[in-house]
Design a protein around this motif. Structure first.
Motif, short mmCIF file in Angstrom:
data_model
loop_
_atom_site.label_atom_id
_atom_site.label_comp_id
_atom_site.label_asym_id
_atom_site.label_seq_id
_atom_site.Cartn_x
_atom_site.Cartn_y
_atom_site.Cartn_z
N TYR A 8 0.65 -1.29 -0.04
CA TYR A 8 0.27 0.03 0.57
C TYR A 8 1.14 1.07 0.04
O TYR A 8 0.39 2.40 -0.40
N LEU A 12 0.63 4.17 -2.52
CA LEU A 12 0.47 5.47 -2.75
C LEU A 12 1.45 6.14 -3.15
O LEU A 12 1.19 7.82 -3.60
N THR A 16 -0.03 8.63 -5.56
CA THR A 16 0.59 10.51 -5.44
C THR A 16 0.86 11.03 -6.98
O THR A 16 0.73 12.36 -7.34
N ILE A 36 -6.17 10.18 -4.94
CA ILE A 36 -5.37 9.88 -3.61
C ILE A 36 -7.10 10.05 -2.71
O ILE A 36 -6.65 8.94 -1.67
N LEU A 40 -6.80 7.04 -0.62
CA LEU A 40 -7.94 6.46 0.73
C LEU A 40 -8.27 6.00 1.05
O LEU A 40 -9.15 5.73 2.24
N PHE A 55 -2.65 6.62 6.32
CA PHE A 55 -2.41 7.09 4.73
C PHE A 55 -2.70 7.83 4.40
O PHE A 55 -2.10 8.64 3.52
N ALA A 59 -0.41 10.52 2.97
CA ALA A 59 -0.98 11.48 1.39
C ALA A 59 -0.67 13.06 1.36
O ALA A 59 -0.26 13.30 0.29
#
Length: 163
Positions: A8, A12, A16, A36, A40, A55, A59
């Protein structure tokens, strides 16, 4: 669950970068879909609220570093992960795939809307009314992100939410 966390983290970073350098340029009325937020919501719904909040903070740091708006991004993304965590599906849940998918969609809509409300309250380069930014642009971005969620679910996430 713990074995998925490194995966993950890599996802991420990819999402991003995709958002900052790709999707943010696909605008409709100065609003773009938010990958994003979708990520999430997915992490919050499948793993849990605590992981979604963490997270979201990560982010926010990454997007803040890339966009130059660090504090507001961290706050908005952290709140986004926290709110999406309210739609968490426990691992041993007897929910059907349709119920799981609905929870993901609701998580995407509500979390994106609240994150946009925070962004609208803290950052207004065009001098637009905050109420207009929250209601019109926030709802429009939430709807565009929901369409992105439909497409992502259809292409990528069907097996994740299967019975």
């Amino acid at each position: 669950m713990a074995t998925k966390i490194p995966f993950y983290i890599v996802v991420l970073c990819i999402v991003t970068l995709l958002q900052v350098f790709g999707l943010s340029h696909l605008t409709v009325f100065d609003v773009s879909p938010d990958a994003i937020s979708l990520f999430l919501a997915f992490v919050s719904v499948t793993v849990g609220q605590r992981a979604g909040t963490s997270f979201g903070f990560a982010a926010g740091i990454i997007t803040g570093l890339l966009s130059g708006n660090m504090g507001l991004s961290m706050l908005a993304r952290t709140v986004e992960g926290f709110i999406a965590g309210y739609f968490n599906i426990p691992e041993n849940s007897h929910a059907t795939s349709k119920q799981k998918t609905k929870r993901l969609y609701w998580a995407v809509m509500t979390a994106t809307f609240f994150a946009n409300a925070i962004f609208a309250a803290g950052y207004n380069p065009l001098g637009l009314s905050p109420l207009y930014r929250i209601l019109v642009l926030g709802l429009l971005e939430s709807l565009l992100t929901l369409i992105l969620a439909f497409v992502a679910h259809w292409l990528l996430m069907r097996k994740t939410f299967s019975d």
